[in-house]
Design an enzyme around this catalytic site. Structure first.
Site, PDB file in Angstrom:
ATOM      1  N   TYR A   9       0.755  -1.282   0.005  1.00 25.82           N
ATOM      2  CA  TYR A   9       0.144   0.008  -0.040  1.00 25.82           C
ATOM      3  C   TYR A   9       0.771   1.141   0.233  1.00 25.82           C
ATOM      4  CZ  TYR A   9       0.629   1.078   4.850  1.00 25.82           C
ATOM      5  OH  TYR A   9       0.850   1.479   6.355  1.00 25.82           O
ATOM      6  N   LYS A  34       9.517   9.082  13.207  1.00 24.30           N
ATOM      7  CA  LYS A  34       8.586   8.036  12.561  1.00 24.30           C
ATOM      8  C   LYS A  34       7.817   7.364  13.853  1.00 24.30           C
ATOM      9  CE  LYS A  34       5.915   5.055  10.205  1.00 24.30           C
ATOM     10  NZ  LYS A  34       4.729   5.678   9.448  1.00 24.30           N
ATOM     11  N   ARG A  92       0.030   8.286  18.734  1.00 19.68           N
ATOM     12  CA  ARG A  92      -1.289   7.952  18.570  1.00 19.68           C
ATOM     13  C   ARG A  92      -1.943   6.643  19.203  1.00 19.68           C
ATOM     14  NH1 ARG A  92      -4.969   9.818  15.248  1.00 19.68           N
ATOM     15  NH2 ARG A  92      -6.433   8.457  14.153  1.00 19.68           N
ATOM     16  N   CYS A 147       0.656  -0.802  11.906  1.00 16.12           N
ATOM     17  CA  CYS A 147       1.642   0.232  12.086  1.00 16.12           C
ATOM     18  C   CYS A 147       1.345   0.461  13.511  1.00 16.12           C
ATOM     19  CB  CYS A 147       1.350   1.346  11.326  1.00 16.12           C
ATOM     20  SG  CYS A 147       1.031   1.162   9.553  1.00 16.12           S
TER      21      CYS A 147
HETATM   22  N1  SAJ Z   1      -8.363   4.224  16.329  1.00 13.46           N
HETATM   23  C1  SAJ Z   1      -8.954   4.330  17.556  1.00 13.46           C
HETATM   24  N2  SAJ Z   1      -9.247   5.713  17.991  1.00 13.46           N
HETATM   25  C2  SAJ Z   1      -9.100   6.708  17.116  1.00 13.46           C
HETATM   26  C3  SAJ Z   1      -8.394   6.472  16.108  1.00 13.46           C
HETATM   27  C4  SAJ Z   1      -7.769   5.329  15.646  1.00 13.46           C
HETATM   28  O1  SAJ Z   1      -8.821   3.509  18.255  1.00 13.46           O
HETATM   29  O2  SAJ Z   1      -9.306   7.678  17.520  1.00 13.46           O
HETATM   30  C5  SAJ Z   1      -7.669   2.736  15.931  1.00 13.46           C
HETATM   31  C6  SAJ Z   1      -8.428   2.490  14.646  1.00 13.46           C
HETATM   32  O3  SAJ Z   1      -9.732   1.938  14.612  1.00 13.46           O
HETATM   33  C7  SAJ Z   1      -7.162   1.333  14.197  1.00 13.46           C
HETATM   34  C8  SAJ Z   1      -6.358   1.789  14.713  1.00 13.46           C
HETATM   35  O4  SAJ Z   1      -6.419   2.787  15.789  1.00 13.46           O
HETATM   36  O5  SAJ Z   1      -7.724   0.278  14.607  1.00 13.46           O
HETATM   37  C9  SAJ Z   1      -5.107   2.461  13.666  1.00 13.46           C
HETATM   38  O6  SAJ Z   1      -5.758   3.398  12.800  1.00 13.46           O
HETATM   39  P1  SAJ Z   1      -5.321   5.131  12.562  1.00 13.46           P
HETATM   40  O7  SAJ Z   1      -6.271   5.264  11.452  1.00 13.46           O
HETATM   41  O8  SAJ Z   1      -4.988   5.544  13.781  1.00 13.46           O
HETATM   42  O9  SAJ Z   1      -3.929   4.560  11.772  1.00 13.46           O
HETATM   43  P2  SAJ Z   1      -3.267   3.586  10.520  1.00 13.46           P
HETATM   44  O10 SAJ Z   1      -2.664   2.404  11.214  1.00 13.46           O
HETATM   45  O11 SAJ Z   1      -4.227   3.249   9.828  1.00 13.46           O
HETATM   46  O12 SAJ Z   1      -2.007   4.451  10.070  1.00 13.46           O
HETATM   47  C10 SAJ Z   1      -1.181   5.019  10.899  1.00 13.46           C
HETATM   48  C11 SAJ Z   1      -0.906   6.556  10.439  1.00 13.46           C
HETATM   49  N3  SAJ Z   1      -0.195   7.238  11.677  1.00 13.46           N
HETATM   50  C12 SAJ Z   1      -0.693   8.498  12.321  1.00 13.46           C
HETATM   51  O13 SAJ Z   1      -1.773   8.630  12.315  1.00 13.46           O
HETATM   52  C13 SAJ Z   1       0.433   8.750  13.267  1.00 13.46           C
HETATM   53  C14 SAJ Z   1      -0.445   6.894   9.231  1.00 13.46           C
HETATM   54  O14 SAJ Z   1      -0.233   8.204   9.014  1.00 13.46           O
HETATM   55  C15 SAJ Z   1       0.716   5.993   9.192  1.00 13.46           C
HETATM   56  O15 SAJ Z   1       1.201   6.430   7.857  1.00 13.46           O
HETATM   57  C16 SAJ Z   1       0.676   4.644   9.344  1.00 13.46           C
HETATM   58  O16 SAJ Z   1       0.093   4.453  10.651  1.00 13.46           O
HETATM   59  C17 SAJ Z   1       2.064   3.990   8.992  1.00 13.46           C
HETATM   60  O17 SAJ Z   1       2.024   3.413   8.198  1.00 13.46           O
HETATM   61  O18 SAJ Z   1       2.799   4.216   9.874  1.00 13.46           O
END
Ligand code: SAJ
Length: 407
Positions: free
Chosen positions: A15, A207, A214, A261
């Site tokens: 991706y 990174k 998060r 991630c």
């Molecule tokens: N989640 C929650 N509560 C929230 C937001 C997310 O429980 O308020 C959960 C989601 O449901 C999911 C998980 O967290 O299970 C991760 O989702 P996400 O949307 O936070 O992140 P990813 O894993 O899809 O992508 C992240 C992103 N990192 C950050 O936002 C800091 C993305 O920018 C990175 O490029 C990616 O990891 C990566 O590849 O490292």
């Protein structure tokens, strides 16, 4: 401006790698898009877009518009190039130790071709000091080569990949200024955000810190939800009102944290200091534990509910809302645990998933599921469920763990 004569090899067409290959091709660069997965390469060569998320429609469109372009070759063999960009996965092992072997393997392959003035870019997430290890590997085999090496960690959000590859600011760490500037020339081709140059160590830290930030913040939201539920108070109202404070911005509680991630990178960050570092480690454990807490809650509600419990309908299976990605999905863990404890037939609906099976469950449409099952669990808040309250009857019991059902 980087010369159009330059040949770029991208290693890993997942991706991150595939949209990157397509974008560079669209900008008239000559791309050798390499992946060890022969099936994926066959698909990509035959006009099928492989593992792309159905929600990344813009990437799919880009693929369709570039697939016959002579500037891109999909291959399961690496070829000689001037710039090599490594976008391979970096999982963790059982003991939470980072596994960056795919990156090292990519480097060994590049070494078969590496020549003076080539640039190697690593986009994969790596642990601290990995670039130093890569430099050692290169030095051991090609001592006299004058190459450039930069770490440019990806920041792509699955489900919004192309937009983020183009618009996000980027961090570039170079082993020297020449490496950082060369990499910057490459990213300038398609990045509209700012590009910040720094050292390798700072880039490696940045990174991992982003994703750990998060994770810690989601853990805070999850703890708030656990506490509120103990007092029978709506966590949604509490978070909503707390967020009216100008300096408070609490994230959404969930059934746990999935994806490739966020659940992994904090372990990379604290790899050598697991005992000394408590907040980041505990946040990881809080988020892991949240999945178990949710499972227990569903079991207890099932046991105390009076509706017909022959069938259970599960809504949402992907790791987060509105995508078709199942990597590290807490919903899958919950379904498997429920199956072990509850004597019911399991029906699953996820509008984003096709061709996926969990043993002893049946996939069905939402309307069929609601007809067959009175006990309904919403695990993932897909937009497709926004009007679910209009589709149910008084005979349904809804357990909403997604925060999508009106309170
Ligand atoms: N989640 C929650 N509560 C929230 C937001 C997310 O429980 O308020 C959960 C989601 O449901 C999911 C998980 O967290 O299970 C991760 O989702 P996400 O949307 O936070 O992140 P990813 O894993 O899809 O992508 C992240 C992103 N990192 C950050 O936002 C800091 C993305 O920018 C990175 O490029 C990616 O990891 C990566 O590849 O490292």
């Amino acid at each position: 401006m980087l010369s159009k004569k330059i040949k770029i090899a991208t290693i890993g067409q997942g991706y991150v790698g595939l949209p990157l290959s397509l974008l560079l091709c669209k900008n008239n660069y000559n791309i050798h898009a390499y992946d060890i997965d022969e099936n994926l390469i066959k698909k990509l060569g035959n006009g099928l877009y492989g593992n792309l998320n159905e929600n990344d429609l813009d990437v799919i469109e880009l693929y369709k518009s570039t697939k016959n372009n002579k500037n891109i070759t999909f291959s399961s063999n690496l070829d000689e190039a001037d710039i090599y960009i490594v976008c391979v996965p970096t999982p963790i092992k059982e003991n939470h130790k980072p596994d960056i072997d795919f990156v090292f393997s990519a480097i060994y392959e590049i070494l078969n071709f590496l020549k003076d003035d080539d640039l190697i870019i690593i986009e994969s997430t790596i642990s601290i000091n990995s670039i130093k290890k890569i430099q050692k590997i290169i030095k051991a085999k090609k001592k006299k080569i004058n190459y450039s090496l930069a770490y440019c960690p990806e920041r792509v959000l699955p489900g919004n990949a192309l937009n983020e590859i183009i618009r996000n600011d980027r961090i570039i760490g170079g082993i020297n200024k020449k490496s950082a500037l060369y990499a910057k020339d490459l990213y300038k081709i398609f990045v509209k955000g700012q590009i910040y140059l720094t050292t390798i160590e700072i880039a490696e830290f940045t990174k991992l810190v982003e994703n750990s930030f998060r994770d810690v913040n989601i853990a805070f939201a999850n703890e708030v939800s656990i506490l509120c539920e103990k007092y029978n108070v709506s966590y949604r109202k509490v978070i909503d009102l707390a967020n009216k404070h100008p300096r408070v911005n609490i994230l959404n509680p969930s059934i746990g944290v999935g994806g490739h991630c966020i659940p992994i990178d904090p372990w990379f960050l604290i790899e050598n200091y697991k005992k000394k570092i408590s907040l980041i480690r505990n946040a990881r454990l809080v988020n892991k534990d949240k999945t178990k807490i949710v499972t227990k809650k569903i079991i207890s509600k099932y046991n105390s509910s009076n509706v017909c419990k022959k069938n259970i309908l599960i809504l949402g299976l992907s790791y987060k809302a509105n995508i078709a990605d199942l990597r590290e999905s807490p919903a899958i863990e919950i379904v498997r645990d429920l199956q072990r404890h509850l004597p019911a037939n399991f029906y699953i609906n996820d509008p984003h998933l096709t061709n996926f099976k969990i043993q002893n469950t049946k996939f069905c449409s939402l309307s069929k599921g609601l007809k067959l099952s009175k006990f309904v669990v919403i695990l993932v808040g897909h937009d497709a469920y926004l009007d679910i309250h209009r589709k149910i009857t008084k005979s349904h019991v809804i357990i909403d763990e997604s925060g999508i059902f009106p309170e």
